[in-house]
Scaffold this motif. Structure first.
Motif, PDB file in Angstrom:
ATOM      1  N   LYS A 141       0.827  -1.201   0.000  1.00 52.63           N
ATOM      2  CA  LYS A 141       0.000   0.000   0.000  1.00 52.63           C
ATOM      3  C   LYS A 141       0.867   1.258   0.000  1.00 52.63           C
ATOM      4  N   LEU A 142       2.000   1.226   0.723  1.00 48.38           N
ATOM      5  CA  LEU A 142       2.900   2.377   0.747  1.00 48.38           C
ATOM      6  C   LEU A 142       3.397   2.696  -0.657  1.00 48.38           C
TER       7      LEU A 142
ATOM      8  N   ARG B  10       1.162   9.997  -5.190  1.00 44.09           N
ATOM      9  CA  ARG B  10       1.724  11.335  -4.991  1.00 44.09           C
ATOM     10  C   ARG B  10       2.551  11.757  -6.203  1.00 44.09           C
ATOM     11  N   LEU B  11       3.278  10.820  -6.778  1.00 42.10           N
ATOM     12  CA  LEU B  11       4.076  11.139  -7.959  1.00 42.10           C
ATOM     13  C   LEU B  11       3.178  11.507  -9.142  1.00 42.10           C
ATOM     14  N   VAL B  12       2.053  10.826  -9.285  1.00 40.69           N
ATOM     15  CA  VAL B  12       1.111  11.157 -10.352  1.00 40.69           C
ATOM     16  C   VAL B  12       0.635  12.601 -10.207  1.00 40.69           C
ATOM     17  N   GLU B  13       0.375  13.021  -8.967  1.00 38.82           N
ATOM     18  CA  GLU B  13      -0.053  14.397  -8.724  1.00 38.82           C
ATOM     19  C   GLU B  13       1.011  15.408  -9.112  1.00 38.82           C
TER      20      GLU B  13
ATOM     21  N   GLU C 165      -1.974  17.112   1.739  1.00 39.44           N
ATOM     22  CA  GLU C 165      -1.923  18.469   1.176  1.00 39.44           C
ATOM     23  C   GLU C 165      -1.933  19.513   2.285  1.00 39.44           C
ATOM     24  N   ASN C 166      -2.766  19.287   3.300  1.00 36.81           N
ATOM     25  CA  ASN C 166      -2.778  20.214   4.439  1.00 36.81           C
ATOM     26  C   ASN C 166      -1.436  20.212   5.153  1.00 36.81           C
ATOM     27  N   ARG C 167      -0.871  19.026   5.288  1.00 37.49           N
ATOM     28  CA  ARG C 167       0.443  18.932   5.937  1.00 37.49           C
ATOM     29  C   ARG C 167       1.490  19.713   5.140  1.00 37.49           C
ATOM     30  N   LEU C 168       1.504  19.535   3.832  1.00 33.55           N
ATOM     31  CA  LEU C 168       2.469  20.263   2.997  1.00 33.55           C
ATOM     32  C   LEU C 168       2.275  21.770   3.117  1.00 33.55           C
ATOM     33  N   ASN C 169       1.022  22.199   3.146  1.00 30.42           N
ATOM     34  CA  ASN C 169       0.747  23.638   3.296  1.00 30.42           C
ATOM     35  C   ASN C 169       1.346  24.178   4.597  1.00 30.42           C
ATOM     36  N   THR C 170       1.218  23.394   5.678  1.00 31.68           N
ATOM     37  CA  THR C 170       1.784  23.811   6.962  1.00 31.68           C
ATOM     38  C   THR C 170       3.306  23.880   6.899  1.00 31.68           C
ATOM     39  N   LEU C 171       3.916  22.841   6.317  1.00 32.40           N
ATOM     40  CA  LEU C 171       5.376  22.826   6.179  1.00 32.40           C
ATOM     41  C   LEU C 171       5.863  24.020   5.366  1.00 32.40           C
ATOM     42  N   GLN C 172       5.230  24.237   4.227  1.00 30.73           N
ATOM     43  CA  GLN C 172       5.654  25.316   3.334  1.00 30.73           C
ATOM     44  C   GLN C 172       5.528  26.678   4.012  1.00 30.73           C
TER      45      GLN C 172
END
Length: 400
Positions: free
Chosen positions: A78-79, A86-89, A292-299
């Motif tokens: 599954k991983l 994610r790569l497709v995105e 996506e929310n996590r990435l927004n926080t990191l960025q």
């Protein structure tokens, strides 16, 4: 009793590799309470320790001993699918058998080097570049071509001239180029779209492969540039990624995305050197997180911390000092004219601040003596200001 000669058991290529600096020689011993502007680590507050703890508990509760066996949990498969999605995105469309999960990006780089390099092979790298990748390549070959980086990333026109000259004079062309095109380590620069396309044209014309290290690729302050792999129509690009910078480095989750025949070869040499429990735990974590929310926080966090560091440089560093302004990632690359930053490090550490001297990012270390790498990812905001203030005072005294 005859004393054993340990060196006699090492083949010549290993003896040669062991003559170089040991891995991690660039990492200084840091005093207690040191402001770590050297550490390319995530912000401690952003590492999802409680969520990973919960994922681990869920995994054991649902699967009992299964994730602790050699074959591991079905979540390992599954991983792979989660990373594939994610790569497709990001514009990278690949099949399941075109991706290999690895123990972080360094294992991925080492597998590629192990399969594709020997002492006769040539590898091209950016200059400066990630020092641990250099350590890996130097274990396999001494034939390393260096291509300079400027504010727009690797200078592909210089690379083209080098390739033309090597072809004209009958010198060996590189097996592959190693590049960090997006938010490069150490310079923080990003390769322009024009240069990305030019690089792929060169790979086709001169028949070499590209190892794209995309460890920081999703940590843009504005827009994420498309990976090189997204433009790859010939299967020449190995896209190496990692969850170390966006989740947790200690989980050691990375990958190689590439052409099926190469992935098969890398898997052949990787064998079963997986981390089944870590991979299954990461899959369980990703099941229940809005990435996506996590990435927004990191960025957003790293954008603010980078701005603080840049403003502090403007305020406290002497006017002779210059630096690149990154558009993402973890690092700022600084030039201090006339100063050997490796010799100055001891004084900086005595003041309670660390950085990485620039020489460690170059094949020919003497080229990098005037540079240093600063990280804004790990230290908190107050530490960044205090650390830059202390370094600024030190550099100002010396440059006067």
């Amino acid at each position: 009793m005859v004393k054993m000669n340990v060196e006699s058991f090492f083949p010549e290529n290993i003896k040669t590799a062991l003559k170089k600096n040991p891995p991690g020689a660039w990492m200084a011993d840091l005093p207690a309470d040191c402001i770590r502007l050297s550490s390319g680590y995530p912000d401690p507050a952003l590492v999802p320790a409680e969520q990973i703890k919960a994922a681990s508990a869920t995994l054991i509760e649902e699967e009992h001993d299964l994730p602790l066996h050699y074959l591991g949990s079905p979540r390992m498969i599954k991983l792979k699918k989660q990373i594939q999605n994610r790569l497709v995105e990001r514009g990278i469309s690949i099949q399941e058998d075109e991706i290999l999960i690895t123990a972080g990006a360094c294992q991925a780089i080492d597998l590629i080097a192990r399969v594709l390099l020997d002492e006769r092979a040539v590898v091209a790298v950016e200059s400066p570049t990630y020092m641990e990748a250099l350590e890996i390549f130097q274990n396999y070959t001494d034939q390393i071509i260096t291509i300079p980086v400027d504010e727009l990333g690797m200078q592909t026109d210089v690379f083209a001239a080098v390739l033309e000259e090597r072809k004209r004079t009958g010198l060996t062309l590189p097996n592959f180029l190693y590049t960090i095109p997006t938010f490069q380590n150490p310079t923080g620069t990003t390769m322009s779209l024009e240069r990305r396309k030019h690089l792929l044209e060169l790979a086709s014309e001169f028949d070499f492969l590209i190892l794209e290290d995309d460890a920081y690729g999703e940590l843009a302050f504005n827009e994420n540039p498309p990976p090189l792999k997204a433009f790859d129509t010939e299967g020449r690009v190995f896209h190496v990624g990692s969850l170390s910078k966006v989740v947790a480095p200690g989980m050691r989750i990375g990958w190689i995305a590439g052409a099926r025949s190469f992935i098969t070869a890398f898997e052949w040499f990787k064998k079963d050197l997986d981390h089944p429990f870590a991979q299954a735990t990461m899959a369980a974590y990703l099941e229940n997180v809005n990435f996506e929310n996590r990435l927004n926080t990191l960025q957003a966090t790293y954008r603010i911390k980078c701005d603080i560091l840049l403003r502090s440089l403007e305020q406290y560093f002497p006017e002779q000092v210059t630096w690149y302004v990154p558009e993402g990632g973890y690092f700022v690359w600084v030039k201090i004219p006339g100063i050997d930053t490796s010799q100055l490090l001891e004084q900086a550490l005595a003041l309670g601040v660390s950085y990485v001297p620039g020489k460690f990012f170059f094949v020919k270390q003497q080229v990098g003596t005037e540079y240093l790498r600063l990280s804004f990812s790990y230290a908190d905001k107050e530490e960044i200001i205090k650390g830059i203030q202390k370094l600024g005072q030190l550099f100002s005294r010396l440059l006067k």
